[in-house]
Motif scaffolding. Structure first.
Motif, PDB file in Angstrom:
ATOM      1  N   VAL A  21      -7.651  18.189  43.018  1.00 26.69           N
ATOM      2  CA  VAL A  21      -7.697  18.398  44.469  1.00 26.69           C
ATOM      3  C   VAL A  21      -8.984  19.158  44.773  1.00 26.69           C
ATOM      4  O   VAL A  21      -9.348  20.068  44.034  1.00 26.69           O
ATOM      5  CB  VAL A  21      -6.494  19.241  44.935  1.00 26.69           C
ATOM      6  N   THR A  22      -9.647  18.802  45.838  1.00 29.75           N
ATOM      7  CA  THR A  22     -10.874  19.517  46.185  1.00 29.75           C
ATOM      8  C   THR A  22     -10.632  20.359  47.441  1.00 29.75           C
ATOM      9  O   THR A  22     -10.064  19.877  48.423  1.00 29.75           O
ATOM     10  CB  THR A  22     -12.017  18.524  46.437  1.00 29.75           C
ATOM     11  N   ILE A  23     -11.041  21.635  47.349  1.00 31.52           N
ATOM     12  CA  ILE A  23     -10.884  22.495  48.526  1.00 31.52           C
ATOM     13  C   ILE A  23     -12.219  23.150  48.861  1.00 31.52           C
ATOM     14  O   ILE A  23     -13.060  23.355  47.986  1.00 31.52           O
ATOM     15  CB  ILE A  23      -9.789  23.574  48.316  1.00 31.52           C
ATOM     16  N   LYS A  24     -12.360  23.456  50.140  1.00 34.98           N
ATOM     17  CA  LYS A  24     -13.627  24.029  50.585  1.00 34.98           C
ATOM     18  C   LYS A  24     -13.485  25.557  50.668  1.00 34.98           C
ATOM     19  O   LYS A  24     -12.504  26.098  51.190  1.00 34.98           O
ATOM     20  CB  LYS A  24     -13.978  23.484  51.980  1.00 34.98           C
ATOM     21  N   ILE A  25     -14.495  26.250  50.106  1.00 33.60           N
ATOM     22  CA  ILE A  25     -14.474  27.715  50.089  1.00 33.60           C
ATOM     23  C   ILE A  25     -14.909  28.246  51.454  1.00 33.60           C
ATOM     24  O   ILE A  25     -15.952  27.875  51.974  1.00 33.60           O
ATOM     25  CB  ILE A  25     -15.438  28.257  49.011  1.00 33.60           C
ATOM     26  N   ASP A  26     -14.075  29.184  52.006  1.00 33.99           N
ATOM     27  CA  ASP A  26     -14.441  29.781  53.292  1.00 33.99           C
ATOM     28  C   ASP A  26     -15.117  31.144  53.114  1.00 33.99           C
ATOM     29  O   ASP A  26     -15.942  31.554  53.907  1.00 33.99           O
ATOM     30  CB  ASP A  26     -13.187  29.954  54.153  1.00 33.99           C
ATOM     31  N   GLY A  27     -14.703  31.863  52.059  1.00 28.09           N
ATOM     32  CA  GLY A  27     -15.279  33.196  51.891  1.00 28.09           C
ATOM     33  C   GLY A  27     -15.216  33.646  50.436  1.00 28.09           C
ATOM     34  O   GLY A  27     -14.482  33.083  49.635  1.00 28.09           O
ATOM     35  N   VAL A  28     -16.031  34.667  50.126  1.00 27.73           N
ATOM     36  CA  VAL A  28     -15.995  35.262  48.789  1.00 27.73           C
ATOM     37  C   VAL A  28     -15.457  36.691  48.933  1.00 27.73           C
ATOM     38  O   VAL A  28     -15.835  37.415  49.850  1.00 27.73           O
ATOM     39  CB  VAL A  28     -17.401  35.277  48.156  1.00 27.73           C
ATOM     40  N   ILE A  29     -14.545  37.030  48.030  1.00 24.51           N
ATOM     41  CA  ILE A  29     -13.876  38.335  48.160  1.00 24.51           C
ATOM     42  C   ILE A  29     -13.821  39.057  46.806  1.00 24.51           C
ATOM     43  O   ILE A  29     -14.047  38.469  45.759  1.00 24.51           O
ATOM     44  CB  ILE A  29     -12.420  38.153  48.672  1.00 24.51           C
ATOM     45  N   ASP A  30     -13.517  40.317  46.911  1.00 26.82           N
ATOM     46  CA  ASP A  30     -13.256  41.098  45.703  1.00 26.82           C
ATOM     47  C   ASP A  30     -11.784  41.497  45.729  1.00 26.82           C
ATOM     48  O   ASP A  30     -11.193  41.621  46.808  1.00 26.82           O
ATOM     49  CB  ASP A  30     -14.161  42.338  45.685  1.00 26.82           C
ATOM     50  N   LEU A  31     -11.188  41.668  44.565  1.00 23.56           N
ATOM     51  CA  LEU A  31      -9.784  42.069  44.481  1.00 23.56           C
ATOM     52  C   LEU A  31      -9.700  43.422  43.765  1.00 23.56           C
ATOM     53  O   LEU A  31      -9.582  43.487  42.544  1.00 23.56           O
ATOM     54  CB  LEU A  31      -8.975  41.019  43.705  1.00 23.56           C
ATOM     55  N   PRO A  32      -9.774  44.514  44.525  1.00 23.39           N
ATOM     56  CA  PRO A  32      -9.808  45.834  43.897  1.00 23.39           C
ATOM     57  C   PRO A  32      -8.546  46.123  43.070  1.00 23.39           C
ATOM     58  O   PRO A  32      -8.599  46.865  42.105  1.00 23.39           O
ATOM     59  CB  PRO A  32      -9.900  46.801  45.081  1.00 23.39           C
ATOM     60  N   GLU A  33      -7.418  45.528  43.471  1.00 24.71           N
ATOM     61  CA  GLU A  33      -6.168  45.825  42.763  1.00 24.71           C
ATOM     62  C   GLU A  33      -5.786  44.673  41.853  1.00 24.71           C
ATOM     63  O   GLU A  33      -4.604  44.355  41.680  1.00 24.71           O
ATOM     64  CB  GLU A  33      -5.047  46.086  43.774  1.00 24.71           C
ATOM     65  N   ILE A  34      -6.799  44.052  41.231  1.00 24.68           N
ATOM     66  CA  ILE A  34      -6.540  42.810  40.511  1.00 24.68           C
ATOM     67  C   ILE A  34      -5.573  43.015  39.342  1.00 24.68           C
ATOM     68  O   ILE A  34      -4.745  42.145  39.040  1.00 24.68           O
ATOM     69  CB  ILE A  34      -7.880  42.179  40.050  1.00 24.68           C
ATOM     70  N   ASP A  35      -5.656  44.184  38.681  1.00 22.58           N
ATOM     71  CA  ASP A  35      -4.757  44.415  37.539  1.00 22.58           C
ATOM     72  C   ASP A  35      -3.297  44.377  37.955  1.00 22.58           C
ATOM     73  O   ASP A  35      -2.472  43.726  37.334  1.00 22.58           O
ATOM     74  CB  ASP A  35      -5.066  45.770  36.891  1.00 22.58           C
ATOM     75  N   ALA A  36      -2.991  45.129  39.052  1.00 18.69           N
ATOM     76  CA  ALA A  36      -1.611  45.161  39.523  1.00 18.69           C
ATOM     77  C   ALA A  36      -1.211  43.782  40.056  1.00 18.69           C
ATOM     78  O   ALA A  36      -0.099  43.304  39.818  1.00 18.69           O
ATOM     79  CB  ALA A  36      -1.459  46.208  40.613  1.00 18.69           C
ATOM     80  N   MET A  37      -2.118  43.154  40.732  1.00 19.43           N
ATOM     81  CA  MET A  37      -1.821  41.876  41.391  1.00 19.43           C
ATOM     82  C   MET A  37      -1.352  40.826  40.390  1.00 19.43           C
ATOM     83  O   MET A  37      -0.470  40.027  40.676  1.00 19.43           O
ATOM     84  CB  MET A  37      -3.087  41.407  42.107  1.00 19.43           C
ATOM     85  N   PHE A  38      -1.945  40.852  39.202  1.00 17.12           N
ATOM     86  CA  PHE A  38      -1.599  39.830  38.211  1.00 17.12           C
ATOM     87  C   PHE A  38      -0.818  40.402  37.041  1.00 17.12           C
ATOM     88  O   PHE A  38      -0.866  39.886  35.941  1.00 17.12           O
ATOM     89  CB  PHE A  38      -2.874  39.128  37.728  1.00 17.12           C
ATOM     90  N   GLN A  39      -0.103  41.492  37.282  1.00 15.09           N
ATOM     91  CA  GLN A  39       0.704  42.058  36.209  1.00 15.09           C
ATOM     92  C   GLN A  39       1.831  41.110  35.834  1.00 15.09           C
ATOM     93  O   GLN A  39       2.229  40.243  36.606  1.00 15.09           O
ATOM     94  CB  GLN A  39       1.300  43.388  36.668  1.00 15.09           C
ATOM     95  N   LYS A  40       2.292  41.265  34.600  1.00 13.55           N
ATOM     96  CA  LYS A  40       3.517  40.558  34.194  1.00 13.55           C
ATOM     97  C   LYS A  40       4.661  41.420  34.687  1.00 13.55           C
ATOM     98  O   LYS A  40       4.968  42.470  34.114  1.00 13.55           O
ATOM     99  CB  LYS A  40       3.581  40.464  32.666  1.00 13.55           C
ATOM    100  N   VAL A  41       5.308  40.993  35.756  1.00 10.63           N
ATOM    101  CA  VAL A  41       6.339  41.830  36.370  1.00 10.63           C
ATOM    102  C   VAL A  41       7.503  42.028  35.406  1.00 10.63           C
ATOM    103  O   VAL A  41       7.974  41.082  34.781  1.00 10.63           O
ATOM    104  CB  VAL A  41       6.830  41.197  37.685  1.00 10.63           C
TER     105      VAL A  41
END
Ligand SMILES: Nc1ncnc2c1ncn2[C@@H]1O[C@H](COP(=O)(O)OP(=O)(O)O)[C@@H](O)[C@H]1O
Ligand SMILES: [Mg+2]
Lengths: 229, 887
Positions: free
Chosen positions: B164-184
């Motif tokens: 699937v092709t998608i168009k990028i609207d913006g570039v961002i940073d994820l300051p809480e990336i560790d928590a965001m992708f934790q193994k819950v």
């Protein structure tokens, strides 16, 4: 008896000493005139609170009169009296607690600048004269009251003064010890050829001395007595 | 009745001594109460910071088989939950972009679906860097990998589905990336070692269109979470807050049995805050207790100097018919009166300090804390008063006629503890305990994740406590030994000031060694307290600075924005900015270590140690300087992280081939490096794996000398202001960070808690104690011997001669006390710093010595001694005729 003024040890001229001021002022000594000559043996008598100690301190140059003047024609100026030609035996213990007996006896000489060896030798000699040699290395707190007072007399003796003042030296001693201390004091004065004034309210003590001054309510009366000329 | 009369009489005649005793009590009470209020305030601050630093409180993951919508609904109605926002996670096989003729492909990635209100509920989760702020948002690191910018197309490949092709609207940073992708639900040790490199955020409905089809065949690749914002009315104490929040999470899991697992981000932060707060408590205890005890000792000493007079009064009372019980109750009431007065004064003092420090908040963070600490402090104050007044009175009342008690000089044998060598035994025991705690790696606080209780190894306290005791007693032993055995050398030493009486003065000092040794000991202990407190505090400050510098890289850092490039003349430009002292380039690139994309830093090994304030603790197998020297000697030398060394089984000298992007072809090219050492931390580097190499070598091998990061040392203090000017200069091309703001931001860590106020109180207290100990003890000692001096003066001792006695003693007490105190304080500081290793992050390589403060302590001590001694001499100027009349 020589009347030349250089032979006069102390001259008090209408001396008064007042403590405090205003209505609560206490006149401890009132208009006292007196002289002390070499060889004098004076008992300064009077009830407690009559001003004896105050007068003695004035004569010793320990205190200043509020009125009148004192001079020491044969002894020098006020600042060279102690240590030196004038020595005092106090009523209360006056040995320095941290020094042993020899050191205490030697102290006035050391204060005068005598070297340590000479001072110590003189101290031992003075102690031996009073039969106190066995106490030499004791500390003041290890002495009885009579012993301490005799050591204080040894200290006076070692300094070879020309005038000895003693302020109720027997006040804290029992009677027999007191008499002994007085005898030692008189012997010491004889030996040195020094004049002696002893404050006392004890007639038995006073009787051992030929001259008598009376003190009452700050007023001094010279009663005279057998003067040694 | 008798009591009242007695107290009134005391006030009239012994006002001075009583008020000094009361002030001593007040100082101790004030110190403890202030420490208490600071402690509870900083605990509350820690809880507060933990709350503020968490952007998503809970990440509630829906378990397989549960209905996400039902879970959401149920969460929305759960009390205590302010907002619940659904989030989707979908795993992809790769992302791909085409720029001109080249194609960039990443490894596996994650596409996150976010609801419309997500960004407003959790404003700190996503940081905009370029392009639009809504729609499809590309993670900055992925953008770098793909050379993608807003407007570019990214092709997404998913398992078993057409791309699937998608168009990028913006570039961002994820300051809480560790928590965001934790193994819950997984314990910390089984968490992923690093968050994904490749992330795209898409609106939730678009995410459903992408992943609902995938979920049919591959449910394991798709998951949903609800991100929760909690109503946070938590207890002020981090430990209590932690218990509450963990309990709430468990309750939720119970309520929705089997349907959800809670990723407790807030709980994790509070767990850290909890152990930090315990460390704070320990810190206060370690540094505060000796101070309070010293104030107590000083008070007891002051009170003891009136003992003689009290004994005389008691004897007098006894002759008037008072019995032991009455005497005892008189002593007790005197102690209580002084204790209560001192306590009130002390609490007032603490209140004033607290008000000055926290504005109107005043005393303690909560009422309960304030009451507890106040009660504790008053208890200590009454204890001191009891020891100072009531205990001696009781002892006197028991045997009033003991002559020995009057013998202050005497030839008494040395005290029993000296004959038994108790002091040396204490010091050895302290060192033994120290060694034993060292074997456990100085683990003071044991906090187990998920366990609500936390334990402190209180045994470790024994080492400094025993050392304090041992040092104090040993000082006393040495001081009296020198006086007893060293009379001759002492006489020689004091010759210059003893006016020909040196032997007599030495003899006198020797016999009064008890009194003098007591003075030396008190001065030594207070000086030691000042040394250990101040050195500890400065070292702590130094490490906090290092910590901030470590995470920031330098006073100010300039990091190129993705896609932007800073012009090469930037160094000259930056150097010209006001407040900039030095600009050092730090090359930052990415390199493939096997399949793992890591940060690689190119350094100039001859200057980097000082430029980036490198610490020895950042490295393993050598100091910062030695490893950088190795790098300087070998162009292809490189330092790797420990995980890399382990994973690749590296031995020093091994060649490791990395892939770096070529500057000319933009292709990844192979660059050989030689493994030379291990790096654990590096300024501005991520907390996981990274590589350090020579900048020149990397530039040569990649054909481009592009730098990326600049470290700026500021000329003086205000890094925030300099950062502002730098930001203006570089515009949007770079991110500018500074130490001060970084330090303000670093989570709830202990270092970020405002310790300045506490430090001031402690240092001020130590200074007061040192001055008081020296001046007061000497003055009281001399005052007690007024009679002796008066007698000597009546015998004709001149002022200079009396001065010989006083100055010899004063100098002995001061010099002896300061020297032994400095030595003892030094030993204690080393023990403290080692034991409290856990407080320091990173652990210090060297101690920081606040010379100015220590000089001030010495100066104040000397001044106090000079004042005390000269006032004692002055009072003998005229023979105190009155004293000679006294019985
Ligand atoms: N410092 C002082 N202040 C006020 N009055 C004093 C002081 N010293 C002594 N006196 C008073 O002076 C008087 C004489 O005292 P003192 O010379 O000691 O007499 P004595 O030695 O004959 O007992 C007494 O009434 C005493 O109370
Ligand atoms: Mg008298």
């Amino acid at each position: 008896m020589s009347n030349s003024s250089t032979d006069l040890l102390v001259r008090c001229d209408r001396v008064a000493r007042t403590y405090g001021s205003g209505p609560s002022a206490v006149v401890a000594v009132h208009d006292a005139t007196c002289q002390v000559h070499p060889g004098d043996r004076i008992a300064l008598m009077g009830p407690s609170g009559s001003g004896k100690t105050t007068l003695l301190h004035l004569i010793a140059g320990l205190d200043d009169p509020t009125v009148g003047s004192i001079s020491w024609p044969a002894l020098g100026d006020r600042h060279s009296l102690r240590p030196g030609p004038l020595a005092i035996v106090f009523q209360s213990p006056s040995l320095l607690p941290p020094l042993d007996v020899v050191e205490n006896v030697a102290l006035p000489m050391l204060l005068l600048g005598t070297d340590r060896k000479t001072a110590t030798n003189a101290a031992h000699e003075a102690l031996a004269r009073l039969d106190l040699d066995d106490l030499s290395s004791k500390l003041p707190e290890e002495l009885s009251g009579g012993q301490a007072q005799r050591v204080a007399i040894a200290r006076v003796l070692a300094g070879r003064p020309r005038l000895i003042l003693a302020d109720e030296p027997t006040g804290q001693l029992d009677h027999a010890t007191g008499i002994r201390v007085i005898d030692v004091l008189i012997e010491a004065a004889d030996e040195l050829g020094a004049a002696l004034i002893i404050n006392t309210h004890d007639p038995l003590v006073a009787n051992r001395l030929p001259q008598r001054w009376d003190m009452a309510n700050g007023r001094l009366t010279i009663l005279g007595g057998a003067k040694i000329c | 009745m008798l009591t009242l009369t007695w107290l009134r009489g005391l006030l009239a005649r012994r006002a001075g001594r009583l008020s000094i005793t009361a002030i001593g009590v007040a100082l101790a009470v004030g110190l403890l109460a202030t420490l208490g209020s600071f402690l509870s305030a900083s605990k509350a601050q820690m809880t507060d910071r933990a709350l503020k630093s968490v952007s998503v409180d809970w990440q509630v993951e829906t378990q397989p088989g549960a209905d996400p919508q039902a879970v959401l609904t149920s969460l929305e109605s759960t009390p205590g939950i302010k907002a619940a926002v659904p989030v989707g996670y979908g795993d992809t096989k790769s992302f791909e972009t085409t720029t001109g003729a080249t194609v960039q492909t990443t490894g596996a990635g994650v596409i996150v679906g976010y609801a419309g209100d997500y960004r407003s509920v959790f404003p700190n989760q996503i940081r905009d860097l370029a392009g639009a702020t809504t729609g499809v948002l590309l993670f900055q690191q992925t953008a770098a990998n793909l050379h993608a910018a807003p407007g570019d197309q990214v092709t997404v490949t998913m398992a078993g589905l057409p791309p699937v092709t998608i168009k990028i609207d913006g570039v961002i940073d994820l300051p809480e990336i560790d928590a965001m992708f934790q193994k819950v639900g997984a314990p910390p040790q089984s968490q992923r070692s690093a968050p994904p490199d490749n992330v795209i955020l898409v609106p939730l409905d678009q995410w459903h269109r992408l992943f609902d089809p995938l979920a049919i065949n591959h449910p394991e690749l798709v998951s949903t979470q609800v991100h929760v914002d909690l109503v946070t009315s938590l207890p002020h104490d981090p430990a209590a807050a932690y218990s509450k929040i963990v309990g709430d999470a468990h309750n939720l899991e119970l309520k929705l049995t089997g349907q959800v697992l809670v990723g407790n981000n807030l709980g994790a932060k509070l767990a850290k805050a909890r152990s930090d707060s315990l460390y704070a408590q320990i810190l206060f205890l370690f540094l505060g207790t000796p101070g309070a005890v010293l104030a107590g000792m000083l008070t007891v000493t002051v009170a003891a100097s009136g003992a003689d007079r009290r004994r005389r009064e008691q004897a007098l009372l006894r002759t008037r018919g008072a019995n032991s019980r009455q005497l005892l109750s008189l002593g007790l009431s005197e102690a209580i009166a002084v204790g209560v007065a001192g306590s009130i004064l002390g609490l007032g003092l603490a209140l004033l300090v607290g008000r000055a420090a926290f504005g109107t908040a005043g005393f303690g963070a909560t009422n309960a804390a304030a009451v507890t600490w106040a009660a504790f402090a008053v208890g200590a104050g009454l204890t001191i008063a009891a020891f100072a007044i009531a205990v001696p009175a009781w002892r006197d009342a028991r045997d009033i006629s003991v002559v020995a008690a009057r013998q202050t000089i005497g030839r008494r044998r040395e005290p029993r503890w000296q004959r038994l060598w108790i002091d040396v035994i204490l010091i050895c025991a302290s060192l033994l305990v120290f060694w034993l705690t060292g074997r456990n790696g100085y683990k003071l606080v044991l906090a187990v994740e998920g366990v609500t209780t936390i334990s402190v190894n209180y045994w470790a306290f024994l080492a400094p406590a025993l050392m304090w005791l041992g040092v104090g007693m040993f000082t006393s032993r040495i001081a009296s030994f020198v006086l007893r055995r060293g009379r001759r050398p002492l006489a020689w030493l004091i010759k210059p000031m003893s006016a020909g009486l040196s032997d007599t003065v030495a003899a006198s000092m020797s016999r009064q060694r008890r009194l003098i040794a007591r003075g030396v000991t008190l001065v030594a202990l207070t000086a030691g307290f000042a040394v250990s407190t101040s050195v500890f505090n400065s070292t702590y400050q130094q490490q906090a600075e290092v910590d901030a510098v470590l995470s920031n890289g330098a006073d100010v850092t300039v990091i190129e924005s993705p896609g932007a490039s800073i012009p090469p003349n930037v160094i000259t430009e930056l150097s010209a900015i006001q407040g900039v002292r030095k600009v050092s380039p730090l090359m930052h690139r990415f390199a493939y270590v096997g399949n793992d994309l890591q940060d690689i830093y190119g350094v100039n090994p001859t200057t980097i140690v000082s430029d980036a304030k490198l610490q020895d603790s950042y490295f393993q197998g050598g100091s910062a300087t030695s490893l950088m020297t190795k790098l300087a000697h070998r162009p292809d030398a490189a330092l790797f992280s420990f995980e890399t060394v382990k994973d690749f089984q590296l031995a020093p000298g091994d060649t490791v081939t990395l892939r770096l992007q070529s500057g000319t072809t933009k292709q990844y090219v192979q660059v050989p490096f030689t493994y030379t050492g291990v790096v654990k931390k590096f300024p501005s580097a991520p907390s996981d794996s990274f590589v350090i190499g020579n900048a020149d070598y990397i530039a040569k091998m990649t054909g481009i000398d592009h730098v990326g990061t600049y470290l700026i040392a500021t000329a003086h203090g205000d890094s925030t202001a300099v950062a502002g000017r730098v930001q203006t200069a570089v515009g949007t091309n770079a991110l500018v960070n500074d130490v001060a703001s970084k330090r303000r931001k670093i989570g709830s860590s202990l270092t970020s808690v405002e310790m300045a106020g506490l430090t001031k109180v402690e240092l001020g207290f130590a200074l007061t104690l040192a001055a008081a100990a020296a001046g007061l003890v000497l003055w009281l000692g001399l005052n007690e011997r007024r009679r002796t001096f008066a007698t000597a003066a009546a015998l004709g001792a001149k002022r200079r001669q009396l001065g010989g006695f006083v100055w010899s003693e004063a100098i002995y007490v001061t010099v002896g006390g300061l020297v032994t105190g400095a030595a003892g304080g030094w030993v204690l500081t080393n023990i403290l710093v080692k034991i409290l290793t856990g407080v320091f992050d990173p652990p210090p390589t060297t101690l920081a010595v606040p010379w100015a403060y220590l000089a001030l302590v010495a100066a104040v001590t000397v001044a106090a001694v000079v004042i005390a001694a000269s006032s004692a001499i002055r009072s003998t100027r005229r023979p105190a005729v009155q004293l000679l009349r006294d019985i």
